[in-house]
Design a protein around this motif. Structure first.
Motif, PDB file in Angstrom:
ATOM      1  N   GLY A 215      12.626 -32.519  47.643  1.00 52.53           N
ATOM      2  CA  GLY A 215      13.026 -32.847  46.553  1.00 52.53           C
ATOM      3  C   GLY A 215      14.437 -32.640  46.771  1.00 52.53           C
ATOM      4  N   THR A 216      14.547 -33.028  44.649  1.00 50.60           N
ATOM      5  CA  THR A 216      16.486 -32.328  44.020  1.00 50.60           C
ATOM      6  C   THR A 216      15.760 -32.064  42.737  1.00 50.60           C
ATOM      7  OG1 THR A 216      17.243 -33.991  46.214  1.00 50.60           O
ATOM      8  CG2 THR A 216      18.219 -33.211  44.056  1.00 50.60           C
ATOM      9  N   PHE A 217      16.654 -31.287  42.701  1.00 59.74           N
ATOM     10  CA  PHE A 217      16.784 -30.550  41.326  1.00 59.74           C
ATOM     11  C   PHE A 217      18.249 -30.786  40.843  1.00 59.74           C
ATOM     12  CE2 PHE A 217      13.137 -27.732  42.794  1.00 59.74           C
ATOM     13  CZ  PHE A 217      12.163 -28.299  41.939  1.00 59.74           C
ATOM     14  N   THR A 218      18.712 -31.062  39.896  1.00 64.40           N
ATOM     15  CA  THR A 218      19.944 -31.785  39.248  1.00 64.40           C
ATOM     16  C   THR A 218      20.740 -30.476  39.293  1.00 64.40           C
ATOM     17  OG1 THR A 218      19.203 -32.990  37.579  1.00 64.40           O
ATOM     18  CG2 THR A 218      19.051 -34.574  39.667  1.00 64.40           C
ATOM     19  N   LYS A 219      19.675 -29.570  38.162  1.00 68.66           N
ATOM     20  CA  LYS A 219      20.633 -28.222  37.495  1.00 68.66           C
ATOM     21  C   LYS A 219      19.578 -27.226  37.065  1.00 68.66           C
ATOM     22  CE  LYS A 219      20.164 -30.701  32.868  1.00 68.66           C
ATOM     23  NZ  LYS A 219      21.369 -30.858  31.032  1.00 68.66           N
ATOM     24  N   VAL A 220      20.039 -26.125  36.746  1.00 73.53           N
ATOM     25  CA  VAL A 220      19.291 -25.016  36.811  1.00 73.53           C
ATOM     26  C   VAL A 220      20.362 -24.680  35.055  1.00 73.53           C
ATOM     27  CG1 VAL A 220      19.017 -22.979  37.002  1.00 73.53           C
ATOM     28  CG2 VAL A 220      18.753 -25.304  38.269  1.00 73.53           C
TER      29      VAL A 220
END
Length: 258
Positions: free
Chosen positions: A181-186
């Motif tokens: 999976g991918t998290f586009t920003k924190v």
């Protein structure tokens, strides 16, 4: 997707605390000095942690119980960039660093069901049924993980999360038990201000056709024990409605760690 939802048992902020706001919290990166000859902190055992974690009846408006579906094994949740591992661990209910003992519980928001009105697709015109589904899923689900550390392990583990928020602000990818999976920003957030030091953040999951799904986390240090809170609200996410780690859960847990 399981990578992001495991902390909420398959159903499915970082304020680096700067000491401002009058809450008495210390910067997450600060390690309190120890005087010469002062004994190193000793971790609580699993039995003691079980006594100190929230239980059913202790959080108004929430049902508290075991984490259904289980949590990922630490080795099964890894970010492509190792600097982001502490964030992925927090988001999947895994205590950061190397604790001597840990335990987890799930707190699920309880809401009264609406009465009357149509409840089937045929009985609702326009987007009524879809809206009703979103409302039914508009529940905060929070996994609370307590972990205790020897020596300065809690301070170092908390700092690793703090450092990861900065290093991984532009997002990161990861894998949990074979699923990617991918998290586009924190994004940094303001924490509840409990404990000796804390960090809080939102990680946005690129969920593809379902749109972006934010997940919220806080890691709070109480002496040599860390409380990690991971919250997801699928209904709120689908409706693009803001939510965060629920304050009643944090307050109830903090009270048991005093």
């Amino acid at each position: 997707m399981r990578l992001c939802a495991t902390a909420a048992a398959g159903a499915l902020s970082l304020v680096l605390v700067t000491g401002c706001g009058g809450d008495g919290s210390k910067n997450a990166g600060e390690a309190p000095g120890k005087g010469a000859g002062e004994p190193a902190a000793q971790a609580l055992g699993a039995t003691e942690l079980t006594k100190r974690i929230i239980a059913e009846g202790e959080v108004p408006g929430y049902k508290v119980g075991p984490v259904t579906g289980g949590l990922a094994a630490k080795g099964g949740a890894r970010a492509d960039d190792a600097r982001c591992d502490p964030l992925l661990h927090a988001l999947t209910g895994i205590a950061p660093g190397t604790p001597a003992a840990k335990t987890s519980r799930m707190a699920t928001e309880v809401k009264k069901r609406p009465t009357g009105g149509a409840t089937s697709p045929d009985g609702m015109a326009g987007g009524g049924f879809e809206d009703a589904i979103k409302r039914s899923m508009d529940l905060d689900v929070t996994v609370v993980t307590l972990a205790s550390y020897d020596g300065d392990g809690a301070e170092r583990a908390l700092k690793s999360v703090s450092d990861a928020v900065t290093a991984c602000a532009d997002g990161f990818s990861g894998e949990q038990d074979g699923e990617k999976g991918t998290f586009t920003k924190v994004t940094e957030e303001r924490s509840a201000g409990t404990g000796d030091a804390s960090v809080a953040f939102t990680a946005t999951d690129d969920a593809g056709e379902d749109g972006a799904m934010p997940l919220h986390a806080q890691v709070v240090r109480h002496g040599n024990t860390l409380a990690t809170y991971t919250t997801v609200n699928i209904g709120a996410g689908m409706a693009e409605k803001p939510y965060t780690v629920p304050a009643p859960v944090v307050r109830a847990q903090a009270a048991k760690l005093k």
